[in-house]
Design a protein around this motif. Structure first.
Motif, PDB file in Angstrom:
ATOM      1  N   ARG A  22      -1.263  19.082  44.072  1.00 44.43           N
ATOM      2  CA  ARG A  22      -2.574  18.635  43.603  1.00 44.43           C
ATOM      3  C   ARG A  22      -2.472  17.255  42.971  1.00 44.43           C
ATOM      4  O   ARG A  22      -3.327  16.384  43.200  1.00 44.43           O
ATOM      5  N   ARG A  23      -1.443  17.043  42.176  1.00 45.20           N
ATOM      6  CA  ARG A  23      -1.275  15.747  41.522  1.00 45.20           C
ATOM      7  C   ARG A  23      -1.043  14.646  42.554  1.00 45.20           C
ATOM      8  O   ARG A  23      -1.606  13.559  42.449  1.00 45.20           O
ATOM      9  N   ALA A  24      -0.225  14.927  43.546  1.00 49.68           N
ATOM     10  CA  ALA A  24       0.032  13.934  44.594  1.00 49.68           C
ATOM     11  C   ALA A  24      -1.236  13.624  45.384  1.00 49.68           C
ATOM     12  O   ALA A  24      -1.494  12.472  45.751  1.00 49.68           O
ATOM     13  N   ALA A  25      -2.047  14.649  45.651  1.00 53.00           N
ATOM     14  CA  ALA A  25      -3.299  14.438  46.388  1.00 53.00           C
ATOM     15  C   ALA A  25      -4.267  13.585  45.577  1.00 53.00           C
ATOM     16  O   ALA A  25      -4.960  12.713  46.125  1.00 53.00           O
ATOM     17  N   ARG A  26      -4.339  13.850  44.263  1.00 55.15           N
ATOM     18  CA  ARG A  26      -5.235  13.054  43.420  1.00 55.15           C
ATOM     19  C   ARG A  26      -4.819  11.590  43.400  1.00 55.15           C
ATOM     20  O   ARG A  26      -5.657  10.686  43.403  1.00 55.15           O
ATOM     21  N   VAL A  27      -3.524  11.354  43.382  1.00 52.91           N
ATOM     22  CA  VAL A  27      -3.027   9.973  43.380  1.00 52.91           C
ATOM     23  C   VAL A  27      -3.282   9.307  44.725  1.00 52.91           C
ATOM     24  O   VAL A  27      -3.772   8.174  44.806  1.00 52.91           O
ATOM     25  N   ALA A  28      -2.963  10.022  45.807  1.00 53.82           N
ATOM     26  CA  ALA A  28      -3.052   9.427  47.141  1.00 53.82           C
ATOM     27  C   ALA A  28      -4.483   9.171  47.579  1.00 53.82           C
ATOM     28  O   ALA A  28      -4.775   8.151  48.221  1.00 53.82           O
ATOM     29  N   PHE A  29      -5.402  10.074  47.236  1.00 52.94           N
ATOM     30  CA  PHE A  29      -6.765   9.975  47.738  1.00 52.94           C
ATOM     31  C   PHE A  29      -7.770   9.610  46.655  1.00 52.94           C
ATOM     32  O   PHE A  29      -8.975   9.746  46.860  1.00 52.94           O
ATOM     33  N   GLY A  30      -7.283   9.122  45.525  1.00 55.72           N
ATOM     34  CA  GLY A  30      -8.173   8.714  44.452  1.00 55.72           C
ATOM     35  C   GLY A  30      -8.434   7.220  44.453  1.00 55.72           C
ATOM     36  O   GLY A  30      -7.690   6.429  45.041  1.00 55.72           O
ATOM     37  N   LEU A  31      -9.505   6.833  43.798  1.00 51.32           N
ATOM     38  CA  LEU A  31      -9.873   5.424  43.634  1.00 51.32           C
ATOM     39  C   LEU A  31     -10.240   5.188  42.176  1.00 51.32           C
ATOM     40  O   LEU A  31     -10.646   6.115  41.469  1.00 51.32           O
TER      41      LEU A  31
END
Length: 525
Positions: free
Chosen positions: A20-29
């Motif tokens: 979840r943390r990696a997804a938030r970093v990768a797909f966040g703005l």
């Protein structure tokens, strides 16, 4: 995917926390990057309107190159819609242009941002649907950025909306303390769309001039209808152009992946933004491509990493500027008695997430189906094409693919008058219906002779066989303009369109003589 406060254990998703943390970093703005993109993309809309306004009568009225009768009949596309087709007069079109400009300005300053972003997208699609023959890849990019922006909180920072809706006292948070990182399905969709533009463009470029010969940039720099002075200068360095070809292909194919690296993401994103901004800046330096380079740069501003703003916001000049802008905003709001806008919403509703996800999957399949392979044609049923036509999600990122055009030239249009004389209606000067003797000489700068971005695209398409049906309408337009300026003895009775074709030879080979090709002729009684 949406950032949210901690929840009780029984309500937590089963997805492991590191994932979840990696997804938030990768797909966040970052919300501040979105705010900067909002201002820049609104500026691109204004530049686009300014360019189009120079040919408002010729391109958007019933007295121009494509009257409404032709646009709604011979060239109509099912499910395409346009407010600009309601009326074909100059004042009506000018009024829509003014409304579009005011909407873009309102979007730039961030007043009722979500509403005006949607209105700006509607007016842009309407304008593009009015005359499709003058569109290019930059129009598709601008349309896509505005579309996905409707689902993003562009007004959450650095906007009138945000300034008039400060954090509630109960929250006990200042601007600097509010979380600026946002990861939602909409931010993921925006990132995917950015990646599609370049990754699919790289797939379309699987041709020897890109992959083995490395001569694609050489051919691109020899397209005189685009080539500016720096492009002409760089032709003397074939080795450098070969390196530029290799760098462009690899950057487009792999560069977008830098956005998704979860480890030290801000460094990789910074490198990606810097690389692609440089790529688009080089496009604008070497070639006359209208708003395409500007739109590409504006689009990448949304990817800027948050730590950059953390550093800048702590600097004294930045703090002073923000304070002055806030004071100016309140003065403007008080002066014009603007109603207070609702507070910007950051977290989308579940229904919005479903719509965004479905549309993003649709766009992905659309791009896959557009690849040069028969195996992908059935991925998206053509019965669903109405979705792309209605929302203008249609896209194909094949700029300079599978290879840059290897022949170009310029138009020469002649008119035979009722008194038997022949005059030039379009030639090296690029001025329509100028008259005078016919000249077949090559213009000093072809891209200048072709006019602005919209006129250039229209004249380019007249040479293409796929756009041959537009030639009679352009001929009628030229004849109508010429006859309105002259008496009956000098009315046009025959009009000929010629294309002075110049093939680009392989690197190191001499140029062949220019070929005069007659592409259209019509005689009036």
């Amino acid at each position: 995917m949406t950032d949210a406060p901690d929840t009780p254990a029984r309500h937590r998703p089963v997805t492991p926390e590191p994932v979840r943390r990696a997804a938030r970093v990768a797909f966040g703005l970052d919300l501040r990057s979105l705010a900067l993109m909002r201002m820049a993309i609104a500026g691109c809309v204004l530049v686009d309107l300014a360019i189009r306004a120079g040919n408002l009568t010729a391109h958007y009225t019933d007295d121009g190159v494509l009257p409404r009768s032709a646009a709604t009949g011979e060239f109509a596309t099912p499910w395409n819609w346009s407010l600009h087709l309601i009326n074909g007069s100059w004042p009506f079109q000018a009024a829509l242009f003014i409304v579009a400009a005011l909407t873009a300005i309102t979007m730039m300053v961030g007043y009722r941002t979500r509403v005006v972003t949607a209105v700006s997208w509607v007016l842009l699609v309407s304008l593009q649907n009015r005359n499709a023959v003058i569109l290019d890849g930059g129009d598709v990019m601008l349309r896509m950025v505005l579309f996905w922006s409707m689902f993003l909180p562009l007004g959450a920072r650095w906007s009138i909306d945000a300034m008039l809706n400060p954090p509630r006292a109960a929250a006990r948070r200042t601007d600097a303390e509010r979380p600026n990182h946002l990861a939602t399905f909409a931010t993921a969709a925006y990132i995917f769309q950015v990646g599609f533009i370049y990754c699919f463009a790289a797939v379309h470029k699987q041709h020897p001039v890109w992959t083995t010969e490395h001569s694609a940039v050489y051919y691109a720099m020899n397209v005189d209808i685009f080539a500016k002075s720096p492009a002409i200068w760089i032709r003397q360095f074939p080795g450098l152009m070969a390196l530029m070809t290799i760098a462009t292909l690899w950057l487009e194919g792999l560069g977008p992946l830098l956005i998704l690296v979860p480890w030290r993401n801000h460094w990789f994103r910074g490198l990606a933004v810097l690389s692609f901004v440089g790529l688009h800046a080089s496009f604008g330096l070497f070639m006359a491509l209208g708003v395409f380079p500007l739109t590409g740069i504006a689009m990448w501003l949304a990817i800027l990493p948050g730590p950059l703003w953390d550093r800048l916001e702590g600097a004294s000049p930045f703090v002073a500027l923000r304070t002055r802008l806030r004071d100016l905003t309140f003065k403007i709001v008080w002066r014009f008695r603007l109603p207070r806008p609702p507070a910007p919403t950051v977290t989308p509703r579940n229904a919005t997430n479903v719509v965004v996800t479905a549309l993003m999957l649709y766009v992905f399949l659309w791009n896959l189906r557009g690849l040069p392979s028969k195996n992908t044609d059935d991925l998206l049923p053509h019965s669903l094409d109405f979705v792309a036509d209605a929302l203008r999600l249609d896209q194909q990122w094949n700029m300079f693919a599978p290879y840059p055009i290897m022949d170009d030239g310029w138009l020469v249009i002649t008119g035979t008058l009722a008194d038997g004389s022949t005059v030039q209606l379009l030639g090296a000067s690029g001025v329509e219906c100028e008259g005078g003797p016919v000249s077949w000489d090559k213009p000093d700068r072809v891209y200048v002779a072709y006019g602005d971005q919209r006129t250039r695209k229209h004249r380019m398409n007249l040479w293409l066989r796929s756009h041959s049906d537009y030639r009679p309408w352009y001929a009628r337009y030229l004849r109508r303009v010429w006859n309105s300026r002259h008496d009956a003895s000098q009315y046009i009775v025959r009009l000929n369109i010629y294309y002075m074709r110049e093939d680009t030879p392989p690197p190191g080979k001499p140029f062949e003589p220019i070929e005069k090709v007659e592409v259209w002729e019509h005689t009036w009684p």
